[in-house]
Each structure stands twice: as C-alpha cells, then as structure tokens.
Scaffold this motif. Structure first.
Motif, PDB file in Angstrom:
ATOM      1  N   ARG A  76       0.843  -1.082  -0.070  1.00 22.77           N
ATOM      2  CA  ARG A  76      -0.010   0.130   0.018  1.00 22.77           C
ATOM      3  C   ARG A  76       0.573   1.215  -0.062  1.00 22.77           C
ATOM      4  O   ARG A  76       0.362   2.330  -0.037  1.00 22.77           O
ATOM      5  N   SER A 241      -0.491  -3.134  13.279  1.00 24.30           N
ATOM      6  CA  SER A 241      -1.131  -4.267  14.215  1.00 24.30           C
ATOM      7  C   SER A 241      -0.265  -4.541  15.313  1.00 24.30           C
ATOM      8  O   SER A 241      -0.521  -5.335  16.219  1.00 24.30           O
ATOM      9  N   LEU A 260      -3.265   5.768   6.971  1.00 21.84           N
ATOM     10  CA  LEU A 260      -2.373   6.555   5.897  1.00 21.84           C
ATOM     11  C   LEU A 260      -2.708   6.360   4.372  1.00 21.84           C
ATOM     12  O   LEU A 260      -2.891   5.232   4.266  1.00 21.84           O
ATOM     13  N   TRP A 365       7.849   1.855  12.403  1.00 22.04           N
ATOM     14  CA  TRP A 365       8.361   2.600  11.397  1.00 22.04           C
ATOM     15  C   TRP A 365       7.564   3.458  10.590  1.00 22.04           C
ATOM     16  O   TRP A 365       7.798   4.328   9.703  1.00 22.04           O
TER      17      TRP A 365
HETATM   18  C1  LIG Z   1      -0.128   5.154   1.972  1.00 19.36           C
HETATM   19  C2  LIG Z   1       1.134   4.601   2.427  1.00 19.36           C
HETATM   20  C3  LIG Z   1       2.424   5.233   1.813  1.00 19.36           C
HETATM   21  C4  LIG Z   1       3.522   5.005   2.631  1.00 19.36           C
HETATM   22  N1  LIG Z   1       4.505   5.328   1.694  1.00 19.36           N
HETATM   23  C5  LIG Z   1       5.682   5.055   1.984  1.00 19.36           C
HETATM   24  C6  LIG Z   1       7.173   5.535   1.359  1.00 19.36           C
HETATM   25  O1  LIG Z   1       6.784   6.092   0.147  1.00 19.36           O
HETATM   26  N2  LIG Z   1       8.382   5.036   1.778  1.00 19.36           N
HETATM   27  C7  LIG Z   1       8.404   4.451   2.679  1.00 19.36           C
HETATM   28  O2  LIG Z   1       9.708   4.206   3.180  1.00 19.36           O
HETATM   29  N3  LIG Z   1       7.442   3.989   3.505  1.00 19.36           N
HETATM   30  C8  LIG Z   1       6.123   4.196   3.217  1.00 19.36           C
HETATM   31  N4  LIG Z   1       5.053   3.862   3.979  1.00 19.36           N
HETATM   32  C9  LIG Z   1       5.363   2.892   5.083  1.00 19.36           C
HETATM   33  C10 LIG Z   1       5.696   1.568   4.705  1.00 19.36           C
HETATM   34  O3  LIG Z   1       4.586   1.052   3.891  1.00 19.36           O
HETATM   35  C11 LIG Z   1       5.828   0.722   6.086  1.00 19.36           C
HETATM   36  O4  LIG Z   1       6.604   1.206   7.108  1.00 19.36           O
HETATM   37  C12 LIG Z   1       6.257  -0.677   5.645  1.00 19.36           C
HETATM   38  O5  LIG Z   1       5.695  -1.305   4.624  1.00 19.36           O
HETATM   39  C13 LIG Z   1       6.227  -1.664   6.877  1.00 19.36           C
HETATM   40  O6  LIG Z   1       6.316  -3.019   6.484  1.00 19.36           O
HETATM   41  P1  LIG Z   1       5.980  -4.290   7.200  1.00 19.36           P
HETATM   42  O7  LIG Z   1       6.503  -5.390   6.608  1.00 19.36           O
HETATM   43  O8  LIG Z   1       6.515  -4.087   8.785  1.00 19.36           O
HETATM   44  O9  LIG Z   1       4.584  -4.060   7.512  1.00 19.36           O
HETATM   45  P2  LIG Z   1       3.218  -4.750   6.470  1.00 19.36           P
HETATM   46  O10 LIG Z   1       3.501  -4.648   5.238  1.00 19.36           O
HETATM   47  O11 LIG Z   1       2.164  -3.865   6.918  1.00 19.36           O
HETATM   48  O12 LIG Z   1       3.291  -6.207   7.163  1.00 19.36           O
HETATM   49  C14 LIG Z   1       2.692  -6.548   8.518  1.00 19.36           C
HETATM   50  C15 LIG Z   1       1.898  -7.532   8.192  1.00 19.36           C
HETATM   51  O13 LIG Z   1       1.421  -8.471   9.286  1.00 19.36           O
HETATM   52  C16 LIG Z   1       0.327  -8.987   9.280  1.00 19.36           C
HETATM   53  N5  LIG Z   1      -0.339  -9.009  10.558  1.00 19.36           N
HETATM   54  C17 LIG Z   1      -0.944  -8.223  11.170  1.00 19.36           C
HETATM   55  N6  LIG Z   1      -1.609  -8.823  12.461  1.00 19.36           N
HETATM   56  C18 LIG Z   1      -1.156  -9.935  12.255  1.00 19.36           C
HETATM   57  C19 LIG Z   1      -1.461 -11.193  13.209  1.00 19.36           C
HETATM   58  N7  LIG Z   1      -2.119 -11.175  14.177  1.00 19.36           N
HETATM   59  N8  LIG Z   1      -1.311 -12.318  12.901  1.00 19.36           N
HETATM   60  C20 LIG Z   1      -0.736 -12.593  11.464  1.00 19.36           C
HETATM   61  N9  LIG Z   1      -0.228 -11.644  10.670  1.00 19.36           N
HETATM   62  C21 LIG Z   1      -0.463 -10.511  11.092  1.00 19.36           C
HETATM   63  C22 LIG Z   1      -0.608  -8.058   8.297  1.00 19.36           C
HETATM   64  O14 LIG Z   1      -1.692  -8.654   7.653  1.00 19.36           O
HETATM   65  C23 LIG Z   1       0.559  -7.515   7.469  1.00 19.36           C
HETATM   66  O15 LIG Z   1       0.629  -8.096   6.177  1.00 19.36           O
HETATM   67  C24 LIG Z   1       3.739   3.951   3.551  1.00 19.36           C
HETATM   68  C25 LIG Z   1       2.750   3.528   4.155  1.00 19.36           C
HETATM   69  C26 LIG Z   1       1.404   3.592   3.706  1.00 19.36           C
HETATM   70  C27 LIG Z   1       0.300   3.101   4.280  1.00 19.36           C
END
Ligand SMILES: Cc1cc2nc3c(=O)[nH]c(=O)nc-3n(C[C@H](O)[C@H](O)[C@H](O)COP(=O)(O)OP(=O)(O)OC[C@H]3O[C@@H](n4cnc5c(N)ncnc54)[C@H](O)[C@@H]3O)c2cc1C
Length: 417
Positions: A76, A241, A260, A365
């Motif tokens: 996203r 989450s 966001l 993050w």
């Molecule tokens: C609109 C938007 C724009 C953004 N733009 C930027 C950008 O330009 N540059 C940048 O650096 N960052 C950006 N970000 C931030 C960035 O997307 C996040 O910081 C980063 O993707 C986080 O990655 P992650 O793998 O930690 O989280 P996620 O990709 O959210 O993965 C976490 C996963 O945990 C899973 N989960 C949650 N609870 C449970 C549970 N109880 N059991 C099992 N699974 C679970 C979820 O389903 C999810 O798939 C943006 C975010 C958004 C929303």
C-alpha cells in the motif's frame, strides 16, 4: 541478473493461460514447532526470515501472515526510498538499507525495479532552508549523498514545477539525494518470499496469530487460527497491528496506529522523473513506471485500524500537488487506498528485545518503513539469531523511551516518508 523466463517460455506460459507456472514459493502445512516464528508476512517479516536463513543458518522458520504475503503496508505504500535522515543512528540504519537496495535485484535474482531517480525535499521558508542545510551537511558528514538545489536547479530537473515567487509557498530551494528513488513494492515482498522459501522457510498465509503462549516470562509459542505453534523465539513485524499483538503478550508499546492514505492518477506519458516532496505544501508526488502519478501526504490525525482514510485528506493533498504542479489539475485520479501505520513518538522504529524473553519487536516504522525493508530485515535477523542487537539497531531499543535517548527524526521524516 540471470533471467529465469526467456521470451519463448513467457509466450508458452501465456498461451497456456498461466496454468503451468511454477509457484514462486511453497505452500507448506504449518508444523507444530519451529526455531523461530515471524508474525507478519510484509516486506520486513519476509526479509527477516530470508536473512535468518541466509546469513545465520536458521532455516526452521515460519512466517505467519493473517492475510496474504505483502498485503499490508508493503503493498500500500508509495515506495519512496532514501537515506537522508538527520541523526547519525537513523542515517546509518537507512543508508545500510539503501546499500542493500542497490544490490537487491541481484541478491534475490528478482527484479525489484529499484529506480534511483533522486528524491527532492522542497524548502519554502528560511527555516526550511536552514533545516535542509543542517540535514544535508549532516548527511555528507555521514558519507551519504546529498546536495542543496537552488530554484533554478530544481526547475532544470522538474520543468513542470511552479517555482515562481508568486505562489502561496514560493520554492526557495531543496535538498536532493540522487541515490534515492522508488522500487516496486510487490516485487520486494515476492523476491524475499521466494528467496526465503527456497532456503526452507515456511510461509503460512491466512494464519492469524490470536494469542501468545508465555511461561515464566518466556515466549513458548503462539495461538493461531490454524492451531497452536511452538517456538522459543518469536519476532513481531506487524506494522499497524503491532500494539494489538503486544497486548497479547502483556507488553505496552509507545505506538499509535493511524490511517495513511495514498492515490494514483490515470497513466500519462513520462513527465516527472524524480520524487518531489514538500512539507509546507504538504504532499509528495512521483510518477510510476506505468505512468501514474503516485501521490500522498501525511497521516489522518485520528487513531484507527481501518485501512482507509478521510476524503478531506485527499482533497488537501490534491490541492497541495496542484499548487506545485498547476498542470496536474487536469489529471484524473484513478484509485485511492489506505494502510495502518504504527507511529512512535520520535518518528523512529523500535527494533529489539521486549520484556518477554525470546519475544522481539520490529515496529514503529510509521510512514517511512518501506525504504528500510532490506536493512530492517537484515539487522532484525541478526538480533533474533544472536539475542543481541546488531550495532546498527542497538540505539533503536525499546528502553530509549525510559532512558530518554530518543532519536527525533520528525524533521527528516518530513511529509512523512
Ligand atoms: C499509504 C502509505 C504510503 C507509504 N509510503 C511510504 C513510502 O513512500 N516510503 C516508505 O519508506 N514507507 C512508506 N510507507 C510505510 C511503509 O509502507 C511501512 O513502514 C512498511 O511497509 C512496513 O512494512 P512491514 O513489513 O513492517 O508491514 P506490513 O507490510 O504492514 O506487514 C505486516 C503484516 O502483518 C500482518 N499481521 C498483522 N497482524 C497479524 C496477526 N495477528 N497475525 C498474523 N499476521 C498479522 C499483516 O496482515 C501484514 O501483512 C507508507 C505506508 C502507507 C500506508
């Protein structure tokens, strides 16, 4: 990079309606016990699993994902990648990630479409320019590329931008990181997923963690919608989450979850080949390889776990972008969506141990974690494998909120990314 699929094999698969493609990763049964469980199959969780297997030989690992891999913020986000943060701790961490980005397609043998088209942060006031000068100087002292651009130089790079003195927020200059850019978010998740799976990691989708099994202050496993799973080490990488999961373990983290949102326009011919961000006008824009304008701004101010945002933020953001690029007022918007971001008080991540032995968190993050994906996974894998932080994430421990050693990156986090 070796190419797995030749033109002829692509044609053959296309004619067969894609039915004979080999899946990119295995779909194994959940085992009752693992050495390490990673909760969250986003980019960070998948990268952690990949580096655990690749760099530390810890291969008996499960990634538990409640939805589908990469379906959270990873799918996203607006994919801005840069490392021009103000303070040494964050500059080193994000630069570590940027260096990994530079070799990631080769590392994973998967084209993550990392495009170093430069990232520009505009300054509109004297104070903006002082902050920009301070940050660029700090970056250069840390060996990170950065320059300060005049309005004329900005105009040369982005001819469509209105840098005239008659605008509400005249552009006085910008910081520019040429090595910054964008990448293909899905590809990053898929590349790490395939790499981790090939190394033996079990990727379990549709498997929500619903509780933690803790005995004598030590993690023993987790309850999931597919049954209980046991492991002595559990890493939580669940972005928005995270506080919900922390609560299951009786841990309170200094995080707020906010919506966001972002949106894209119809596809157009190439007209913008860098990333432009502005705090004062409050919006940012780049153009994707498909030709869409990718537009975003800051968080919606209320707390929430809904993956959508409010219409007034869209309106405000569109107005901001049109102020910078008046010709974009004729462009039609195509799609809008939201994610849930976990924001820490100092706009920096929390990476490390928790009060529960064997339970680790990688979170906070906020709006800017995509750019850190490979670096975050790399140092978090080290932390879990050694039960001790990597030198690059030692400063991002949870105890900084009690010791007072905060790393205030609100300025460099800027319009949030
Ligand atoms: C609109 C938007 C724009 C953004 N733009 C930027 C950008 O330009 N540059 C940048 O650096 N960052 C950006 N970000 C931030 C960035 O997307 C996040 O910081 C980063 O993707 C986080 O990655 P992650 O793998 O930690 O989280 P996620 O990709 O959210 O993965 C976490 C996963 O945990 C899973 N989960 C949650 N609870 C449970 C549970 N109880 N059991 C099992 N699974 C679970 C979820 O389903 C999810 O798939 C943006 C975010 C958004 C929303």
């Amino acid at each position: 990079m070796a190419n797995r699929y030749s033109f002829w094999s692509l044609l053959k698969h296309g004619l067969k309606h894609h039915e004979t493609w080999q899946p990119a990763w295995r779909t194994p049964q959940l085992k009752p016990r693992y050495d390490v469980i990673i909760i969250g199959g986003g980019g960070h969780g998948l990268a952690t699993a990949y580096y655990l297997a690749k760099n530390h030989g810890v291969k008996n690992v499960a990634v538990l994902e409640k939805g589908y891999l990469g379906g959270g913020n990873t799918a996203r986000n607006t994919t801005i990648v840069r490392s021009n943060y103000l303070w040494d701790e964050s500059a080193h961490l994000y630069e570590h990630a940027l260096k990994l980005w530079e070799g990631l397609s080769q590392e994973l043998n998967f084209n993550v479409m990392f495009s170093q088209r430069g990232v520009m942060n505009l300054g509109h006031t004297l104070q903006d320019m002082r902050d920009i000068e301070r940050r660029v100087n700090a970056n250069v002292l840390n060996g990170i590329d950065g320059v300060i651009l005049s309005p004329k130089e900005i105009q040369d790079i982005v001819p469509l931008m209105d840098v005239s003195a008659s605008t509400r927020f005249p552009v006085m200059g910008a910081s520019y990181q040429p090595r910054g850019g964008v990448a293909r978010h899905d590809a990053v998740a898929w590349g790490f997923a395939r790499g981790a799976s090939e190394l033996g990691v079990d990727l379990i989708e549709q498997c929500e963690v619903t509780g933690m099994i803790i005995e004598d202050g030590r993690i023993k496993g987790v309850h999931t919608t597919q049954g209980d799973v046991f492991a002595d080490r559990v890493g939580c990488v669940a972005a928005g989450s995270t506080s919900t999961l922390a609560k299951m373990a009786g841990v309170r983290l200094p995080l707020e979850s906010h919506p966001l949102q972002a949106f894209v326009s119809e596809s157009m011919k190439p007209c913008l080949d860098t990333v432009v961000m502005s705090n004062a006008v409050h919006g940012y824009v780049s153009q994707s390889d498909k030709g869409e304008l990718v537009i975003g701004a800051g968080i919606d101010s209320y707390l929430g776990y809904g993956q959508r945002g409010s219409p007034h933020v869209i309106e405000h953001t569109a107005a901001a972008i049109i102020e910078l690029f008046p010709s974009f007022s004729r462009v039609r918007l195509n799609r809008q969506w939201g994610g849930i971001v976990d924001v820490a008080p100092d706009a920096c991540p929390i990476i490390g141990k928790s009060p529960v032995k064997g339970l680790y968190f990688n979170c906070g993050w906020g709006t800017g974690g995509f750019k850190a994906t490979p670096g975050s996974g790399h140092v978090f894998a080290h932390t879990i494998a050694n039960d001790a932080p990597h030198p690059l994430n030692a400063a991002f421990a949870l105890d900084r909120f009690s010791t007072g050693h905060l790393i205030d990156e609100h300025g460099a986090a800027g319009v949030a990314h």
